[in-house]
Scaffold this motif. Structure first.
Motif, PDB file in Angstrom:
ATOM      1  N   PRO A  90     -16.631   5.036  -7.519  1.00  0.00           N
ATOM      2  CA  PRO A  90     -17.966   4.598  -7.953  1.00  0.00           C
ATOM      3  C   PRO A  90     -19.110   5.387  -7.316  1.00  0.00           C
ATOM      4  N   THR A  91     -18.907   5.889  -6.120  1.00  0.00           N
ATOM      5  CA  THR A  91     -19.987   6.626  -5.435  1.00  0.00           C
ATOM      6  C   THR A  91     -19.894   8.139  -5.610  1.00  0.00           C
ATOM      7  N   GLY A  92     -18.713   8.615  -6.018  1.00  0.00           N
ATOM      8  CA  GLY A  92     -18.504  10.062  -6.113  1.00  0.00           C
ATOM      9  C   GLY A  92     -17.892  10.658  -4.855  1.00  0.00           C
ATOM     10  N   MET A  93     -17.785   9.855  -3.799  1.00  0.00           N
ATOM     11  CA  MET A  93     -17.105  10.342  -2.593  1.00  0.00           C
ATOM     12  C   MET A  93     -15.608  10.216  -2.813  1.00  0.00           C
ATOM     13  N   PRO A  94     -14.818  11.174  -2.336  1.00  0.00           N
ATOM     14  CA  PRO A  94     -13.382  11.155  -2.632  1.00  0.00           C
ATOM     15  C   PRO A  94     -12.617  10.118  -1.814  1.00  0.00           C
ATOM     16  N   TYR A  95     -11.589   9.567  -2.435  1.00  0.00           N
ATOM     17  CA  TYR A  95     -10.636   8.738  -1.695  1.00  0.00           C
ATOM     18  C   TYR A  95      -9.930   9.638  -0.686  1.00  0.00           C
ATOM     19  N   LYS A 142      -3.079   9.773  -8.779  1.00  0.00           N
ATOM     20  CA  LYS A 142      -3.384   8.462  -8.189  1.00  0.00           C
ATOM     21  C   LYS A 142      -3.945   8.661  -6.786  1.00  0.00           C
ATOM     22  N   THR A 143      -4.832   7.754  -6.388  1.00  0.00           N
ATOM     23  CA  THR A 143      -5.448   7.889  -5.063  1.00  0.00           C
ATOM     24  C   THR A 143      -4.907   6.827  -4.118  1.00  0.00           C
ATOM     25  N   ALA A 144      -4.987   7.096  -2.825  1.00  0.00           N
ATOM     26  CA  ALA A 144      -4.451   6.178  -1.811  1.00  0.00           C
ATOM     27  C   ALA A 144      -4.944   6.619  -0.448  1.00  0.00           C
ATOM     28  N   GLY A 145      -4.397   5.945   0.576  1.00  0.00           N
ATOM     29  CA  GLY A 145      -4.681   6.343   1.953  1.00  0.00           C
ATOM     30  C   GLY A 145      -3.678   7.380   2.404  1.00  0.00           C
ATOM     31  N   ASN A 146      -3.568   7.540   3.723  1.00  0.00           N
ATOM     32  CA  ASN A 146      -2.683   8.555   4.274  1.00  0.00           C
ATOM     33  C   ASN A 146      -1.246   8.350   3.805  1.00  0.00           C
ATOM     34  N   GLY A 151      -1.893   2.210   1.534  1.00  0.00           N
ATOM     35  CA  GLY A 151      -3.223   1.589   1.485  1.00  0.00           C
ATOM     36  C   GLY A 151      -4.055   2.151   0.338  1.00  0.00           C
ATOM     37  N   GLU A 152      -5.321   1.773   0.347  1.00  0.00           N
ATOM     38  CA  GLU A 152      -6.188   2.141  -0.778  1.00  0.00           C
ATOM     39  C   GLU A 152      -6.925   3.461  -0.574  1.00  0.00           C
ATOM     40  N   GLY A 153      -7.065   3.864   0.679  1.00  0.00           N
ATOM     41  CA  GLY A 153      -7.763   5.122   0.958  1.00  0.00           C
ATOM     42  C   GLY A 153      -9.246   5.068   0.660  1.00  0.00           C
TER      43      GLY A 153
END
Ligand code: DMJ
Length: 481
Positions: free
Chosen positions: A163-168, A177-181, A185-187
């Motif tokens: 939503p902000t344009g900053m990357p996951y 697909k995006t995630a955490g490390n 998690g959601e990243g």
């Protein structure tokens, strides 16, 4: 058009209400002094160490991300190897004239299939793999290399679809697909460097591919951080890419986790004249000088402050922060760069290495490990080139002697667990090839081998020729206002 005018207006108004000097006009970029002293014998020594270390990587870890130099084997960041070290080594091999080895890396890069089911950290692979591929293209102008860079970047782009344009934090190279490390998690929470260290590589890719979408994604992420600065003009440390809220502390600094955000505001401007980013840089450097600069017991460091009040919270620095004198000097602030670099040198002399974190307020080591990081060498190299003062060359000689004494082994070099005991750690970071050995070599090789004025380096020291980028053309290709 209207959006651009509005943003500029907001920057100026915001800057005034935050009492920051927002200037426009020509960006100041210092040029190296002619005839700076060289040390050709030491340059040959560094090259011999690159040859030796690179052969060790080839023999024991080829295709893996890093070399473990004590156990003589490879190691991968993730379940599936990305083979990172060769991407980081290419530009150094070229700078040192090791063309045969560089050609081998190019073949390796062209054969790589990025359709891998693996979550990668967007920040880390951008500066190393995309940066390395782009430097390979900048050097070779081989369209097949550019196609690889485009393919790789296209696999990173879904990360910016927040939503902000900053990357996951991480993205899966196959599925997007995006995630955490490591996919956990959601990243959603990233630090400032992870949120906004993309202007440089993505700008270069837009320039070469003639597709503005990369630079525009990087710029949106950068502006998202800047727009969330406090009343006094400071961003925080960690941010939620979905809500745009700062998470955890209200601390700010220019240290690990923030550093390259500032570095790329300035360095991207050397290649690409973006008036909005220039206004962001001017406001940012003004706030840094006002709030982060700390003169303490004869030393100048840039410390940790409260983002709302500017009050100093902790007199502590990480070794990554030693990148800053290079940026200060290049942007014309040689006086503050010199103060800062001499303070880093004072800290180096305590253990003949920099610890990962040092509490200079209490004169004690906080995190004792050290991983052959380049920043203090990089800044001494810049200052030597830009001032011609041989004090800085002597600093580089000290760092070279000390690193050889503590960290050279029969295969290559290794990190240390503790700067006091020098207990060895079985790891050779990829940036040792990209940055550490390159800056040593360039500092010793002299301007007849490599003219500092010709190039600009990404944060991983991949070098790009300034004259490959035309300002008027950049406006069109990057979609600048
Ligand atoms: C490098 O990977 C990059 O310079 C990054 O921006 C932070 N520092 C490391 C090496 O210390």
């Amino acid at each position: 058009m209207l959006r651009g005018v509005l943003i500029l207006l907001l920057l100026v108004i915001g800057g005034c209400s935050h009492q920051q000097g927002v200037q426009s006009g020509k960006l100041q970029v210092l040029r190296a002094r002619p005839g700076v002293t060289a040390s050709p014998a030491l340059a040959r020594e560094v090259k011999a160490e690159m040859q030796r270390s690179w052969q060790a990587y080839r023999k024991y870890a080829w295709g893996d991300d890093v070399l473990l130099p004590l156990s003589a084997q490879g190691f991968n960041w993730y379940e599936s190897s990305l083979g990172i070290s060769p991407y980081d080594a290419y530009s150094t091999l070229k700078v040192m004239g090791m063309d045969k080895e560089a050609d081998e890396v190019r073949t390796y890069a062209l054969e790589m299939d990025w359709d891998k089911d693996v979550y990668v950290q967007v920040f880390e692979v951008n500066i190393r793999i995309l940066g390395g591929l782009l430097a390979m293209y900048d050097d070779s102008q081989d369209p097949a290399v550019l196609a690889k860079a485009v393919d790789f970047a296209d696999r990173l782009l879904p990360a910016f679809d927040s939503p902000t344009g900053m990357p996951y934090h991480s993205v899966n190279l196959r599925t997007g697909k995006t995630a955490g490390n490591k996919g956990e998690g959601e990243g959603r929470v990233v630090n400032v460097a992870q949120a906004a260290t993309y202007l440089f590589e993505f700008g270069i890719l837009s320039y070469y591919s003639r597709d503005p979408k990369y630079y525009q994604a990087a710029k949106r992420a950068t502006m998202a951080v800047f727009e969330r600065r406090s009343e006094i003009g400071l961003p925080g440390e960690n941010i939620d890419v979905e809500t745009g809220e700062w998470v955890g502390t209200r601390w700010h600094h220019l240290q690990a986790g923030v550093d390259s955000y500032y570095e790329y505001l300035y360095k991207s401007l050397i290649l690409f004249p973006d008036a909005e980013i220039q206004a962001v840089w001017q406001a940012s450097i003004s706030a840094i000088n006002q709030y982060l600069a700390d003169d303490f017991e004869g030393h100048r460091f840039y410390t940790i402050v409260d983002m709302d009040s500017g009050k100093i919270l902790k007199r502590s620095v990480s070794l990554y922060d030693a990148f800053f004198p290079a940026i200060q000097a290049l942007s014309g602030d040689v006086q503050n760069a010199a103060k800062n670099q001499h303070s880093w040198h004072w800290m180096w002399q305590k253990h003949h290495l920099l610890p990962t974190r040092y509490h200079y307020g209490e004169d004690r080591v906080e995190y004792a490990n050290s991983e052959l990081n380049p920043e203090i060498i990089e800044s001494a190299y810049y200052l030597h080139q830009l001032t011609g003062d041989d004090t800085y060359l002597e600093m580089v000689k000290t760092y070279w002697r000390d690193i050889n004494a503590c960290c050279r082994n029969s295969l290559a070099f290794h990190a240390v667990e503790d700067v006091s005991s020098k207990a060895p750690k079985d790891y050779l970071a990829t940036y040792f090839f990209a940055e550490t050995l390159k800056y040593f070599y360039l500092a010793f090789a002299g301007q007849s081998v490599f003219d500092f004025n010709d190039c600009v380096f990404n944060t991983e020291a991949h070098n790009f020729r300034r004259d490959h980028f035309d300002a008027a053309e950049a406006k069109v290709r990057l979609g600048l206002k």
